[in-house]
Design a protein around this motif. Structure first.
Motif, short mmCIF file in Angstrom:
data_model
loop_
_atom_site.label_atom_id
_atom_site.label_comp_id
_atom_site.label_asym_id
_atom_site.label_seq_id
_atom_site.Cartn_x
_atom_site.Cartn_y
_atom_site.Cartn_z
N GLY A 27 0.82 -1.20 0.00
CA GLY A 27 0.00 0.00 0.00
C GLY A 27 0.85 1.25 0.00
O GLY A 27 1.95 1.28 0.53
N LYS A 28 0.35 2.31 -0.59
CA LYS A 28 1.10 3.56 -0.71
C LYS A 28 0.98 4.38 0.56
O LYS A 28 0.15 4.14 1.43
N ASP A 29 1.82 5.41 0.64
CA ASP A 29 1.80 6.30 1.80
C ASP A 29 0.43 6.94 1.98
O ASP A 29 0.00 7.17 3.11
N ALA A 30 -0.26 7.22 0.87
CA ALA A 30 -1.57 7.85 0.96
C ALA A 30 -2.57 6.94 1.67
O ALA A 30 -3.45 7.41 2.40
N GLU A 31 -2.43 5.64 1.48
CA GLU A 31 -3.33 4.70 2.13
C GLU A 31 -3.07 4.65 3.64
O GLU A 31 -4.01 4.59 4.43
N ILE A 32 -1.78 4.69 4.01
CA ILE A 32 -1.44 4.75 5.43
C ILE A 32 -2.02 6.02 6.03
O ILE A 32 -2.62 6.00 7.12
N ASP A 33 -1.85 7.12 5.33
CA ASP A 33 -2.34 8.41 5.83
C ASP A 33 -3.85 8.39 6.04
O ASP A 33 -4.34 8.88 7.06
N ARG A 34 -4.59 7.81 5.09
CA ARG A 34 -6.05 7.76 5.23
C ARG A 34 -6.44 6.92 6.44
O ARG A 34 -7.34 7.29 7.21
N PHE A 35 -5.77 5.80 6.61
CA PHE A 35 -6.10 4.92 7.74
C PHE A 35 -5.81 5.61 9.08
O PHE A 35 -6.65 5.62 9.98
N ILE A 36 -4.61 6.19 9.20
CA ILE A 36 -4.22 6.83 10.45
C ILE A 36 -5.11 8.04 10.73
O ILE A 36 -5.52 8.29 11.87
N SER A 37 -5.42 8.81 9.68
CA SER A 37 -6.27 9.99 9.87
C SER A 37 -7.65 9.60 10.37
O SER A 37 -8.23 10.26 11.25
N ASP A 38 -8.20 8.54 9.81
CA ASP A 38 -9.52 8.07 10.25
C ASP A 38 -9.47 7.65 11.72
O ASP A 38 -10.35 8.00 12.52
N LEU A 39 -8.43 6.90 12.08
CA LEU A 39 -8.29 6.43 13.46
C LEU A 39 -8.11 7.60 14.43
O LEU A 39 -8.78 7.68 15.47
N MET A 40 -7.23 8.52 14.09
CA MET A 40 -6.97 9.65 14.98
C MET A 40 -8.18 10.57 15.11
O MET A 40 -8.37 11.22 16.15
N GLY A 41 -9.00 10.59 14.08
CA GLY A 41 -10.23 11.39 14.15
C GLY A 41 -11.20 10.89 15.20
O GLY A 41 -12.10 11.64 15.61
N ARG A 42 -11.02 9.66 15.64
CA ARG A 42 -11.91 9.07 16.65
C ARG A 42 -11.24 8.97 18.02
O ARG A 42 -11.82 8.43 18.95
N MET A 43 -10.00 9.47 18.13
CA MET A 43 -9.26 9.37 19.39
C MET A 43 -9.43 10.62 20.24
O MET A 43 -9.47 11.74 19.72
N THR A 44 -9.49 10.41 21.55
CA THR A 44 -9.49 11.54 22.48
C THR A 44 -8.06 12.01 22.69
O THR A 44 -7.09 11.30 22.34
N LEU A 45 -7.90 13.18 23.30
CA LEU A 45 -6.57 13.67 23.61
C LEU A 45 -5.84 12.69 24.53
O LEU A 45 -4.65 12.39 24.32
N HIS A 46 -6.52 12.17 25.52
CA HIS A 46 -5.88 11.25 26.46
C HIS A 46 -5.43 9.97 25.75
O HIS A 46 -4.36 9.42 26.06
N GLU A 47 -6.22 9.49 24.81
CA GLU A 47 -5.83 8.30 24.05
C GLU A 47 -4.62 8.57 23.18
O GLU A 47 -3.75 7.71 23.02
N LYS A 48 -4.55 9.77 22.63
CA LYS A 48 -3.37 10.13 21.83
C LYS A 48 -2.12 10.18 22.70
O LYS A 48 -1.06 9.67 22.32
N LEU A 49 -2.25 10.78 23.87
CA LEU A 49 -1.10 10.84 24.78
C LEU A 49 -0.71 9.45 25.26
O LEU A 49 0.46 9.17 25.50
N GLY A 50 -1.68 8.57 25.39
CA GLY A 50 -1.39 7.19 25.77
C GLY A 50 -0.49 6.50 24.75
O GLY A 50 0.37 5.68 25.11
N GLN A 51 -0.67 6.83 23.47
CA GLN A 51 0.17 6.24 22.43
C GLN A 51 1.63 6.69 22.55
O GLN A 51 2.53 6.04 22.04
N LEU A 52 1.86 7.79 23.22
CA LEU A 52 3.21 8.34 23.37
C LEU A 52 3.90 7.84 24.63
O LEU A 52 5.02 8.24 24.92
#
Length: 761
Positions: A27-52
């Motif tokens: 898959g191309k970089d654009a496909e990764i970007d679409r997937f990650i963007s969709d996932l992050m669009g559903r994440m809370t700030l705390h969930e994002k910080l948890g990934q770090l």
């Protein structure tokens, strides 16, 4: 694991929702970007910080996973990954919690310090570099990745590529020595071995190059210490191996503990963003070293909250152990000390790494328990480790052709390393089971069979001082004995022997992290034992165990034969026997200069000249750049190493006296195996820029060839130079060269070379 199939389907469904193909189907970089963007669009700030947030899991014990603090944090969405957990079953349980018991089911990345093997242990990295065999290093990393991934690991904190010129620093054992060219080649070899074909298969894991940056230049050779360095020295020497790893496609970078010109590397924006990302084009993620954000308080720079904000803003994406990102960045965001954009950028990079590993398609890619039963510590892996280990040994001296040993007569094997099963591997081998390793004593007896007798005596403690020895051998202690009784026993064994093999030097934990030394001689008790053995008048061979260059002045003068065996891994015993008894001829060459005295440090072959260079190495020269009491020269130079055969170099030939702009120049030298057995010679080419915009090193390694030659065989060894070999970073950090005279040198090591000159246009 009956539920694995439904989890795989869930991951595939998530990909379909994002309109993506499988991450392992090109898959191309654009496909990764679409997937990650969709996932992050559903994440809370705390969930994002948890990934770090990257906690250590080394507090987990068998059966304690479900109700552990780690499990609570995973269920709360506060963990992006973890490390220091051994065992695929434990890892599976935690991965299942992340996938099945959290709101979004984001899988975890699982790290480990797979430095020179997992359960099959290979030689320490410094030893591996002395093979000058990048294919062997890639093979080692490939096997290591296969074993680690079979036990649930998807990410290794390796390779460590820090250039080191100071043997006092214990972590010199983990790198590839003092040379930037060889270091860069080795860095790429590790990355390719670990990551394989883009991490598509379940036996390929993500590499993490460390420690970024300059950690090997710590002041006084003391671990965790400060670094102060010019940009020019950085670019021309110290940065090259990191860049080599980035160019090889390394997936992650670990920032270093040290400050650089007063700025902690973890908070260095120039280092992590301007250089790493903007100049080099690195697109992976940056993780801190252990608690380095928290340690910024001790550096006197910032408390945890401010340190976390500074680290994030500098370009750090993942916080190892300090929990600063998880617990402080939300407040810092409200205070506008950090931006949502930067948090999102860091989160995206971590998620992209998981995508590239294939964890969204199959969270249990690395949780196949059947693999662990079949792929750990296999006969094939052990065979490879044994073969590679033999390539790393460096023959430093062989007076009277004492080596190879004959399989006859009476052999005395004496020294604390001779029968030390738990000390064969060296530093960073917490995942192996040392009770399965073969000692020198066992291997020697097996090698000679009924043709000779092998007698053993420990001979001495590591140190006379129990207090010093305790620090040197933890966590792999050796049983101490009475010094007088040990010596007496050794001399009794030696008295009835035809030849003595002394297995001496450092213990496994005397080099590596937090193992700096001010005295780099063989420890006192062992040195006195060696002197007593030499005084018997029997022929003595020193099998030297070490993770660093040592001061061997006395040994070099008084001991007839010295074979540096480093720490050779789980197959060390048999590999040492293979070389000692001549089944294989040693071919290793040093990648670090061995000093005559600790006062010479830092010591390295590619130094700048001075306005008053030393013109006579044997006497003191007033007003010259030399010492009153010692030579400038190393005892054993970079690139040095003997063989059981001999190699004769013919006359060096250049294809032309001038190299045209954009052209090439061929360098040829005939090399003959003039000895009595087959062997491998490492032919080395060095360059010197005679006049340049800034002072340039007296010589720099630019190429080498591993040449296998049968007895009596001659090969014309050819090198091809081009403009890239002439380039360097000038005072304005511009990369190029000035036309003019260059000196080319070829030989068996950095000291013994032939010279020729050409003019570059």
């Amino acid at each position: 694991m009956g539920k694995i199939s439904q989890f795989v389907k869930a991951g595939a469904l998530l990909l379909t929702m994002a309109g993506c193909s499988s991450p392992n189907s090109g898959g191309k970089d654009a496909e990764i970007d679409r997937f990650i963007s969709d996932l992050m669009g559903r994440m809370t700030l705390h969930e994002k910080l948890g990934q770090l947030n990257l906690p250590a899991g080394n507090d987990l014990v068998s059966g304690a996973v479900k109700n552990s603090k780690m499990a609570e944090a995973i269920r709360a969405g506060e963990v992006g990954g973890f490390f220091n957990v051994k065992g695929v079953n434990k890892i599976y349980q935690m991965q299942r919690m992340a996938v099945e018991e959290t709101r979004l089911g984001i899988p975890l990345i699982v790290g480990a310090d797979v430095i020179h093997g997992y359960e099959t242990i290979f030689p320490i990295p410094l030893a591996l570099s002395c093979s000058w065999d990048t294919a062997a290093v890639t093979r080692m990393a490939r096997i290591s990745a296969t074993e680690a991934s079979a036990d649930g690991i998807s990410w290794t904190f390796s390779p460590m590529v820090d250039i080191c010129r100071d043997a006092r620093w214990g972590r010199i054992a983990e790198g590839s020595g003092e040379d930037p060219y060889l270091g860069a080649l080795m860095a790429g070899a590790y990355v390719r071995g670990y990551q394989g074909d883009g991490m598509k298969q379940n036996n390929e894991i993500m590499a993490c190059v460390k420690h970024f940056a300059l950690y090997g230049a710590s002041e006084s050779g003391r671990d965790y210490n400060s670094v102060d360095m010019s940009r020019n020295l950085m670019y021309n020497v110290y940065l090259a191996p990191y860049k080599g790893a980035v160019e090889a496609g390394v997936g992650s970078v670990m920032s270093s503990f040290n400050t650089i010109n007063g700025v902690p590397a973890t908070a260095g924006k120039w280092l992590l963003t301007d250089l790493l990302r903007n100049e080099w084009g690195f697109t992976g993620f940056v993780v801190t070293d252990y608690n380095s954000i928290g340690e910024m308080k001790t550096h006197g720079v910032a408390d945890l909250k401010e340190a976390s904000a500074r680290a994030l803003n500098a370009g750090t994406d993942m916080d190892m152990v300090a929990h600063g990102f998880l617990h402080t960045l939300e407040a810092s965001l409200k205070e506008k000390a950090v931006t949502q954009e930067r948090i999102d950028e860091a989160c995206r990079r971590v998620l992209e790494a998981k995508y590239k590993l294939g964890l969204f398609e199959n969270p249990y890619k690395y949780c196949d328990t059947l693999r662990g039963r079949k792929e750990l510590f296999t006969e094939a892996n052990r065979k490879a480790a044994r073969e590679i280990a033999a390539e790393t040994f460096v023959l430093l001296k062989n007076e009277g052709k004492l080596l190879p040993l004959q399989k006859k007569g009476r052999i005395a094997l004496i020294g604390p390393m001779a029968d030390a099963q738990n000390n064969m591997c060296g530093t960073w081998n917490m995942d192996c089971q040392t009770d399965r390793h073969v000692t020198m004593y066992e291997a020697f007896r097996r090698a000679v069979g009924d043709k000779a007798t092998v007698s053993y005596a420990k001979g001495s403690n590591v140190y006379y001082s129990e207090h010093i020895e305790k620090g040197a051998v933890e966590p792999r202690p050796l049983t101490r004995g009475d010094d007088r009784q040990l010596r007496a026993e050794a001399l009794r064994v030696a008295a009835s022997a035809d030849v003595i093999v002394a297995a001496l030097g450092e213990s496994a934990e005397m080099s590596g992290e937090s193992s700096s030394r001010t005295d780099i001689q063989i420890p006192d008790a062992q040195k006195d034992l060696l002197k007593a053995l030499v005084a018997t008048g029997k022929p003595v061979i020193l099998a030297l165990f070490t993770g660093r260059p040592l001061d061997l002045c006395w040994e070099s003068e008084h001991v007839p034969a010295i074979l540096n065996v480093w720490f050779a891994g789980s197959e060390a015993g048999d590999a040492i026997a293979d070389v000692m008894f001549g089944d294989m001829s040693p071919s290793g060459k040093l990648t670090t200069s061995f000093p005559r005295a600790v006062g010479q440090l830092p010591l390295y072959y590619n130094h700048l000249n001075t306005g008053r260079p030393d013109t006579d190495d044997t006497t003191f020269n007033r007003y010259g750049s030399n010492y009153i009491d010692q030579s400038n020269e190393p005892l054993y130079p970079f690139g040095y190493g003997l063989s059981y055969t001999t190699f004769r170099y013919g006359n060096l030939q250049l294809s032309a006296e001038r190299m045209a702009k954009g052209g090439q120049l061929k360098v040829t030298v005939p090399v003959t195996n003039s000895g009595e057995c087959d062997g491998v010679e490492i032919v080395q080419l060095y360059l010197h820029d005679v006049y340049a915009e800034i002072s340039r090193p007296v010589k720099e390694l630019k190429a080498f060839r591993r040449v296998a030659l049968k007895k009596g065989e001659t090969q014309n060894v050819e090198f091809v130079l081009d403009e890239d070999d002439l380039k360097y970073y000038n005072s304005r950090l511009e990369y190029g060269y000035e036309p003019g005279e260059f000196e080319v040198m070829v030989g068996p090591d950095s000291r013994n070379v032939q010279h020729a000159t050409f003019v570059a246009e």
